[in-house]
Structures are given as structure tokens and as C-alpha cells.
Design an enzyme around this catalytic site. Structure first.
Site, PDB file in Angstrom:
ATOM      1  N   LYS A  13       0.830  -1.214   0.000  1.00 35.57           N
ATOM      2  CA  LYS A  13       0.000   0.000   0.000  1.00 35.57           C
ATOM      3  C   LYS A  13       0.860   1.257   0.000  1.00 35.57           C
ATOM      4  O   LYS A  13       0.667   2.153  -0.814  1.00 35.57           O
ATOM      5  CB  LYS A  13      -0.941   0.016   1.217  1.00 35.57           C
ATOM      6  CG  LYS A  13      -1.905  -1.159   1.277  1.00 35.57           C
ATOM      7  CD  LYS A  13      -2.829  -1.071   2.474  1.00 35.57           C
ATOM      8  CE  LYS A  13      -2.110  -1.132   3.809  1.00 35.57           C
ATOM      9  NZ  LYS A  13      -1.395  -2.402   4.068  1.00 35.57           N
ATOM     10  N   ARG A  88      -9.910   0.134   8.638  1.00 38.85           N
ATOM     11  CA  ARG A  88      -9.334  -1.180   8.900  1.00 38.85           C
ATOM     12  C   ARG A  88     -10.347  -2.130   9.512  1.00 38.85           C
ATOM     13  O   ARG A  88     -10.024  -3.275   9.804  1.00 38.85           O
ATOM     14  CB  ARG A  88      -8.163  -1.023   9.858  1.00 38.85           C
ATOM     15  CG  ARG A  88      -6.794  -1.159   9.187  1.00 38.85           C
ATOM     16  CD  ARG A  88      -5.762  -0.956  10.258  1.00 38.85           C
ATOM     17  NE  ARG A  88      -4.492  -1.548   9.978  1.00 38.85           N
ATOM     18  CZ  ARG A  88      -3.502  -0.928   9.350  1.00 38.85           C
ATOM     19  NH1 ARG A  88      -3.660   0.281   8.861  1.00 38.85           N
ATOM     20  NH2 ARG A  88      -2.347  -1.543   9.195  1.00 38.85           N
ATOM     21  N   ARG A 122      11.517  -5.272   5.546  1.00 42.04           N
ATOM     22  CA  ARG A 122      11.211  -3.886   5.151  1.00 42.04           C
ATOM     23  C   ARG A 122      12.134  -2.893   5.856  1.00 42.04           C
ATOM     24  O   ARG A 122      12.427  -3.022   7.038  1.00 42.04           O
ATOM     25  CB  ARG A 122       9.752  -3.558   5.496  1.00 42.04           C
ATOM     26  CG  ARG A 122       9.410  -2.079   5.296  1.00 42.04           C
ATOM     27  CD  ARG A 122       7.940  -1.841   5.186  1.00 42.04           C
ATOM     28  NE  ARG A 122       7.199  -2.140   6.410  1.00 42.04           N
ATOM     29  CZ  ARG A 122       5.880  -2.034   6.513  1.00 42.04           C
ATOM     30  NH1 ARG A 122       5.154  -1.651   5.475  1.00 42.04           N
ATOM     31  NH2 ARG A 122       5.274  -2.332   7.645  1.00 42.04           N
ATOM     32  N   ARG A 153      11.169  -0.672  11.190  1.00 39.93           N
ATOM     33  CA  ARG A 153      10.088  -0.364  12.117  1.00 39.93           C
ATOM     34  C   ARG A 153      10.061  -1.361  13.268  1.00 39.93           C
ATOM     35  O   ARG A 153      10.304  -2.540  13.073  1.00 39.93           O
ATOM     36  CB  ARG A 153       8.741  -0.399  11.377  1.00 39.93           C
ATOM     37  CG  ARG A 153       8.371   0.932  10.764  1.00 39.93           C
ATOM     38  CD  ARG A 153       7.191   0.832   9.849  1.00 39.93           C
ATOM     39  NE  ARG A 153       6.030   0.116  10.409  1.00 39.93           N
ATOM     40  CZ  ARG A 153       4.859   0.013   9.802  1.00 39.93           C
ATOM     41  NH1 ARG A 153       4.678   0.583   8.628  1.00 39.93           N
ATOM     42  NH2 ARG A 153       3.875  -0.647  10.351  1.00 39.93           N
ATOM     43  N   ARG A 164      -0.473  -8.852  13.443  1.00 39.09           N
ATOM     44  CA  ARG A 164      -1.053  -7.916  12.460  1.00 39.09           C
ATOM     45  C   ARG A 164      -1.784  -8.678  11.356  1.00 39.09           C
ATOM     46  O   ARG A 164      -2.826  -8.238  10.868  1.00 39.09           O
ATOM     47  CB  ARG A 164       0.042  -7.015  11.880  1.00 39.09           C
ATOM     48  CG  ARG A 164       0.487  -5.944  12.889  1.00 39.09           C
ATOM     49  CD  ARG A 164       1.891  -5.450  12.630  1.00 39.09           C
ATOM     50  NE  ARG A 164       2.026  -4.745  11.374  1.00 39.09           N
ATOM     51  CZ  ARG A 164       3.193  -4.547  10.757  1.00 39.09           C
ATOM     52  NH1 ARG A 164       4.296  -5.029  11.274  1.00 39.09           N
ATOM     53  NH2 ARG A 164       3.227  -3.882   9.625  1.00 39.09           N
TER      54      ARG A 164
HETATM   55  P1  ADP Z   1       1.167  -1.635   7.557  1.00 41.24           P
HETATM   56  O1  ADP Z   1       1.676  -0.660   6.525  1.00 41.24           O
HETATM   57  O2  ADP Z   1       2.163  -2.692   7.848  1.00 41.24           O
HETATM   58  O3  ADP Z   1      -0.183  -2.185   7.213  1.00 41.24           O
HETATM   59  P2  ADP Z   1       0.493   0.681   9.130  1.00 41.24           P
HETATM   60  O4  ADP Z   1       1.647   1.602   9.076  1.00 41.24           O
HETATM   61  O5  ADP Z   1      -0.669   0.960   8.257  1.00 41.24           O
HETATM   62  O6  ADP Z   1       1.017  -0.812   8.911  1.00 41.24           O
HETATM   63  O7  ADP Z   1      -0.052   0.572  10.631  1.00 41.24           O
HETATM   64  C1  ADP Z   1       0.819   0.366  11.721  1.00 41.24           C
HETATM   65  C2  ADP Z   1       0.003   0.274  13.005  1.00 41.24           C
HETATM   66  O8  ADP Z   1      -0.700   1.509  13.231  1.00 41.24           O
HETATM   67  C3  ADP Z   1      -1.092  -0.798  13.009  1.00 41.24           C
HETATM   68  O9  ADP Z   1      -0.604  -2.080  13.376  1.00 41.24           O
HETATM   69  C4  ADP Z   1      -2.068  -0.226  14.039  1.00 41.24           C
HETATM   70  O10 ADP Z   1      -1.613  -0.462  15.355  1.00 41.24           O
HETATM   71  C5  ADP Z   1      -1.994   1.272  13.777  1.00 41.24           C
HETATM   72  N1  ADP Z   1      -3.009   1.707  12.794  1.00 41.24           N
HETATM   73  C6  ADP Z   1      -2.802   2.181  11.546  1.00 41.24           C
HETATM   74  N2  ADP Z   1      -3.965   2.476  10.928  1.00 41.24           N
HETATM   75  C7  ADP Z   1      -4.952   2.165  11.824  1.00 41.24           C
HETATM   76  C8  ADP Z   1      -6.380   2.222  11.792  1.00 41.24           C
HETATM   77  N3  ADP Z   1      -7.052   2.640  10.696  1.00 41.24           N
HETATM   78  N4  ADP Z   1      -7.060   1.817  12.901  1.00 41.24           N
HETATM   79  C9  ADP Z   1      -6.429   1.417  14.002  1.00 41.24           C
HETATM   80  N5  ADP Z   1      -5.091   1.315  14.098  1.00 41.24           N
HETATM   81  C10 ADP Z   1      -4.338   1.697  13.017  1.00 41.24           C
HETATM   82  P1  ADP Z   2       2.180  -1.836   3.223  1.00 44.01           P
HETATM   83  O1  ADP Z   2       2.172  -0.325   3.208  1.00 44.01           O
HETATM   84  O2  ADP Z   2       1.004  -2.431   2.514  1.00 44.01           O
HETATM   85  O3  ADP Z   2       2.357  -2.398   4.598  1.00 44.01           O
HETATM   86  P2  ADP Z   2       4.777  -1.559   1.872  1.00 44.01           P
HETATM   87  O4  ADP Z   2       4.471  -0.754   0.668  1.00 44.01           O
HETATM   88  O5  ADP Z   2       5.487  -0.883   2.978  1.00 44.01           O
HETATM   89  O6  ADP Z   2       3.452  -2.324   2.394  1.00 44.01           O
HETATM   90  O7  ADP Z   2       5.648  -2.827   1.386  1.00 44.01           O
HETATM   91  C1  ADP Z   2       6.024  -3.858   2.307  1.00 44.01           C
HETATM   92  C2  ADP Z   2       7.358  -4.485   1.885  1.00 44.01           C
HETATM   93  O8  ADP Z   2       7.186  -5.177   0.637  1.00 44.01           O
HETATM   94  C3  ADP Z   2       8.486  -3.476   1.649  1.00 44.01           C
HETATM   95  O9  ADP Z   2       9.698  -4.077   2.037  1.00 44.01           O
HETATM   96  C4  ADP Z   2       8.437  -3.238   0.137  1.00 44.01           C
HETATM   97  O10 ADP Z   2       9.700  -2.853  -0.378  1.00 44.01           O
HETATM   98  C5  ADP Z   2       8.026  -4.611  -0.363  1.00 44.01           C
HETATM   99  N1  ADP Z   2       7.222  -4.569  -1.612  1.00 44.01           N
HETATM  100  C6  ADP Z   2       6.323  -3.629  -2.016  1.00 44.01           C
HETATM  101  N2  ADP Z   2       5.798  -3.919  -3.219  1.00 44.01           N
HETATM  102  C7  ADP Z   2       6.351  -5.110  -3.588  1.00 44.01           C
HETATM  103  C8  ADP Z   2       6.216  -5.956  -4.756  1.00 44.01           C
HETATM  104  N3  ADP Z   2       5.389  -5.641  -5.768  1.00 44.01           N
HETATM  105  N4  ADP Z   2       6.952  -7.094  -4.792  1.00 44.01           N
HETATM  106  C9  ADP Z   2       7.803  -7.418  -3.772  1.00 44.01           C
HETATM  107  N5  ADP Z   2       7.976  -6.664  -2.671  1.00 44.01           N
HETATM  108  C10 ADP Z   2       7.258  -5.522  -2.566  1.00 44.01           C
END
Ligand code: ADP
Ligand code: ADP
Ligand code: ZN
Length: 207
Positions: A13, A88, A122, A153, A164
Site C-alpha cells: 500500500k 481497517r 522492510r 520499524r 497484524r
Molecule cells: P502496515 O503498513 O504494515 O499495514 P500501518 O503503518 O498501516 O502498517 O499501521 C501500523 C500500526 O498503526 C497498526 O498495526 C495499528 O496499530 C496502527 N493503525 C494504523 N492504521 C490504523 C487504523 N485505521 N485503525 C487502528 N489502528 C491503526
Molecule cells: P504496506 O504499506 O502495505 O504495509 P509496503 O508498501 O510498505 O506495504 O511494502 C512492504 C514491503 O514489501 C516493503 O519491504 C516493500 O519494499 C516490499 N514490496 C512492495 N511492493 C512489492 C512488490 N510488488 N513485490 C515485492 N515486494 C514488494
């Protein structure tokens, strides 16, 4: 256009958000980034959020929804926005429907079995938030876009990622059905090169 990015943790994302935001000139709003910024600054919201993000649980809905409602009311969202990581769960989706209208929901679909390795490898830019993966950095420790320092992170460890992914399956996945029924869902295959996935998203948005 008001766009939501849906997908499991690690689906890509954030990676795609940077590109969509650049191409379409939409502000990228990530609730995860907002919480991490508050945690770094030691605000009241940050202190509360930390106890949840550290465990991989969702920050309470009331707090999260209020933050998003306030953020979407800001001037830069008048011409549309790109929401990443919100809603979410069903409650958040219903709240969002009360204060904004969603035009498109991009669901980035990746088999959950691939996500542990993506997340544990990541690395994120401290300055601009761009995501990288250790396997493709070749030892580099700075951001290609802005030169910022890369870090891992705190919640990108095996135990927290496990939580998660479970939270995703139980609470977030049902939103696919919710938005599908509303006729705004765009399903995107999230496996393949980053540019390829981006091309699929652009093609789907054009239609
Ligand atoms: P990822 O990119 O791995 O999906 P995020 O950066 O979106 O993780 O979220 C990291 C953490 O922040 C989540 O595990 C949660 O604790 C909190 N968080 C993010 N967005 C939300 C939401 N919409 N509602 C509740 N908690 C959230
Ligand atoms: P999210 O915001 O959904 O949690 P991220 O965009 O941070 O996910 O991506 C999570 C991990 O996967 C990062 O290490 C990123 O570099 C990797 N990644 C993102 N897109 C791809 C892809 N198309 N193929 C393989 N790895 C990817
Ligand atoms: Zn950067």
C-alpha cells in the site's frame, strides 16, 4: 477523486501510494504514518497509540476516526485524497461513510504467505516514509528518493507481524465484501514487480 488503498500489512500500500500520489496529485494520508509521527513527538495520541502499535493491535476506533475526519477536512483534501491504512474494520468504514464519499477502493491482493518475509525485511525512510526491502538494497542505508536514513520499524518483527496478519484476516478483510457490494472495489493482483503492480492500478483507475 477520493481513493482508499486496501490490503494486508505488507501488500504494498505504502509503496504504491507514493506513486499514485505523485501521478494524480493526491495527498497521501497514512494513519500508520500519523501514529508513528505522534509517537516520535511524544504527544498524548502517540503515548496511547504506542501501546497498540507495539503489539500489532488496532488503535481504538474513536481516536482513529477523529484523526481521519479532521485530516480529511483540511484544505489539501478538497480535490481528493488517497487513504492508506484506513478504514481497517467495519466500524471505521461506516464512520467514513458519514463524513466522506469514497469513489474507488484499490484492493492490493497478495497471498498472506508472502507477507512475513516482505515485512521482516522492510526498511523505511525516516524522512519521506518510502519503503524498501533489504533484499533489493544491496547494502545501501539511505533513501533513493530523498537521501534520508533508512530504519527498521519496531513492529516489523515476526511476533508482531503474526498479530497484524491475524487482525487483518479477522477485521480488515471483510471490507473487501463491504466495498464490493457498494460497487467501488478494484481488485489488483499485488504480486509482480512494483512498476507492474502500479501499471495495473493505473489501468483499473482509468476505467
Ligand atoms: P502496515 O503498513 O504494515 O499495514 P500501518 O503503518 O498501516 O502498517 O499501521 C501500523 C500500526 O498503526 C497498526 O498495526 C495499528 O496499530 C496502527 N493503525 C494504523 N492504521 C490504523 C487504523 N485505521 N485503525 C487502528 N489502528 C491503526
Ligand atoms: P504496506 O504499506 O502495505 O504495509 P509496503 O508498501 O510498505 O506495504 O511494502 C512492504 C514491503 O514489501 C516493503 O519491504 C516493500 O519494499 C516490499 N514490496 C512492495 N511492493 C512489492 C512488490 N510488488 N513485490 C515485492 N515486494 C514488494
Ligand atoms: Zn526518503
Amino acid at each position: 477523486m477520493n481513493i482508499i488503498l486496501l490490503g494486508a500489512p505488507g501488500a504494498g500500500k505504502g509503496t504504491q501510494a507514493t506513486r499514485i500520489s505523485d501521478k494524480f496529485g493526491l495527498p497521501h494520508i497514512s494513519t500508520g504514518d500519523i501514529f508513528r509521527d505522534n509517537i516520535k513527538r511524544g504527544t498524548e495520541i502517540g503515548l496511547l497509540a504506542k501501546s497498540y502499535t507495539d503489539k500489532g493491535q488496532l488503535v481504538p476506533d474513536e481516536v482513529t476516526c477523529k484523526i481521519v475526519e479532521g485530516r480529511l477536512a483540511e484544505a489539501d483534501c478538497k480535490g481528493g485524497y488517497l487513504l492508506d491504512g484506513f478504514p481497517r474494520n467495519l466500524f471505521q468504514a461506516q464512520e467514513l461513510d458519514k463524513f466522506s464519499k469514497v469513489d474507488a477502493v484499490i484492493n492490493i491482493d497478495v497471498d498472506l504467505s508472502l507477507l512475513m518475509a516482505r515485512l521482516c525485511g522492510r526498511r523505511v525512510c525516516k524522512s519521506c516514509g518510502e519503503s524498501y526491502h533489504v533484499d533489493f538494497l544491496g547494502g545501501k542505508t539511505t533513501c533513493e528518493r530523498c537521501g534520508g536514513e533508512l530504519y527498521q520499524r519496531k513492529d516489523d518483527n515476526e511476533e508482531t507481524v503474526g498479530n497484524r496478519l491475524q487482525v487483518y484476516t479477522e477485521q480488515t478483510q471483510p471490507l473487501i465484501d463491504y466495498y464490493s457490494k457498494k460497487g467501488v472495489l478494484l481488485n489488483i493482483d499485488g504480486v509482480g514487480a512494483i512498476d507492474e503492480v502500479f501499471a495495473r492500478i493505473c489501468a483499473a483507475l482509468k476505467k
